[in-house]
Write an enzyme that holds these catalytic residues in place. Sequence first.
Site, PDB file in Angstrom:
ATOM      1  N   ARG A   1      -0.345   3.076   6.535  1.00  0.00           N
ATOM      2  CA  ARG A   1      -0.089   2.473   5.102  1.00  0.00           C
ATOM      3  C   ARG A   1       1.288   1.775   4.884  1.00  0.00           C
ATOM      4  O   ARG A   1       1.428   1.214   3.979  1.00  0.00           O
ATOM      5  CB  ARG A   1      -0.132   3.706   4.224  1.00  0.00           C
ATOM      6  CG  ARG A   1      -1.458   4.607   4.068  1.00  0.00           C
ATOM      7  CD  ARG A   1      -1.384   5.425   3.243  1.00  0.00           C
ATOM      8  NE  ARG A   1      -1.427   5.231   1.868  1.00  0.00           N
ATOM      9  CZ  ARG A   1      -2.429   4.840   1.023  1.00  0.00           C
ATOM     10  NH1 ARG A   1      -3.771   4.832   1.390  1.00  0.00           N
ATOM     11  NH2 ARG A   1      -2.298   4.369  -0.162  1.00  0.00           N
TER      12      ARG A   1
ATOM     13  N   MET B   1       0.757  -0.900  -0.022  1.00  0.00           N
ATOM     14  CA  MET B   1       0.181  -0.027  -0.125  1.00  0.00           C
ATOM     15  C   MET B   1       0.971   1.173  -0.146  1.00  0.00           C
ATOM     16  O   MET B   1       0.824   2.111  -0.929  1.00  0.00           O
ATOM     17  CB  MET B   1      -0.990  -0.122   1.271  1.00  0.00           C
ATOM     18  CG  MET B   1      -1.938   0.945   1.070  1.00  0.00           C
ATOM     19  SD  MET B   1      -3.377   0.679   2.197  1.00  0.00           S
ATOM     20  CE  MET B   1      -2.655   0.693   3.922  1.00  0.00           C
ATOM     21  N   CYS B   2       1.586   1.399   1.058  1.00  0.00           N
ATOM     22  CA  CYS B   2       2.596   2.622   0.988  1.00  0.00           C
ATOM     23  C   CYS B   2       1.899   3.878   1.045  1.00  0.00           C
ATOM     24  O   CYS B   2       0.987   4.016   0.879  1.00  0.00           O
ATOM     25  CB  CYS B   2       3.765   2.414  -0.073  1.00  0.00           C
ATOM     26  SG  CYS B   2       4.497   0.855  -0.185  1.00  0.00           S
ATOM     27  N   GLY B   3       2.696   4.783   1.753  1.00  0.00           N
ATOM     28  CA  GLY B   3       2.112   6.299   1.725  1.00  0.00           C
ATOM     29  C   GLY B   3       3.442   7.183   1.360  1.00  0.00           C
ATOM     30  O   GLY B   3       4.822   7.058   1.662  1.00  0.00           O
TER      31      GLY B   3
END
Length: 311
Positions: free
Chosen positions: A30, A1-3
């Site tokens: 995230r 997902m990562c942010g």
Amino acid sequence: MCGIAGLIHRGKSSDIGTEMTAMLQSLKHRGPDSTGFALYGKPTKNQYVMRFKVAEQEDMNKGFDIHRQIAERLKEVDHRLESLGVNVKRRNQATEYSHRYTFSFAGDMRQLAAYVEDIDGVEILSIGACLELIKDLGDAAVVSEQYGLAGFEGTHGIGHTRMATESDVDIRSAHPYWAYPFNDVSVVHNGQLTNYWSFRRQMERRGHRFVSDCDSELIAVYIADRIGRGDDLEQAMTRSVDQLDGVFTYLVATSNQLGMAKDVMAAKPMVLYESDEFVGLASEEVAIRSIFPDEIETWDPYHGEVKVWQV
């Protein structure tokens, strides 16, 4: 997902260390595996900052031998810099495996970087007149405290919270990535590049080096390649939207610019707030509101859009 998150102050400096920490901490959900910052401070004439590591965090549990290796690697770094005529003015140690050198140098920066990174276990995270790139395992609050980022005065920055999907959980695979060997150019990315391996081989044939198997690094290498061939930042980013396949949103920063690009499907989120004094971007609006709590109007960039802002 990562942010991912970024901010730029137009015409003034601010405590971007604290601001970026707040933005990235609000995106912790995230990506809890690692956090990275690319912070842009005020340059000093004829002076550069090099951030580098001599081991991975997980190496520190491998017994006494790793401490001896670290000492030997650091000694060799000093020896090679001296042999190139580098004048190291200040040495700072953030952790046993991560270091910050301030230096002056009139020679070839690519040669310097390649010579230092030829030492086994040594990786340069960034070199720049303005840029300092910091990344490690843990959330934003942990990394920021570990590296003393509160009070870092600067004009802009980008950052990343990572959920590892296709590569290891280590500093090498964490974002941001420095666009080696160009001073002050860094990239963070959320998404997946489906033509990573074929494009990586193309870049390697052009003489570029990769330090990880993370597809996000390809964007930094691509930007470096295009700048080296005469493109300005906006031109390089516009080309990337056409040539990089997959779903992606990324931010790139230089000494005086912040840019954003989205792929043509616009599947990865990005929220933007812009005023005459400040621009904030993030994967979620909560990150912008963490440093700008007043009532604001935000919007989502269009598919295939490229935007660049100037300090």
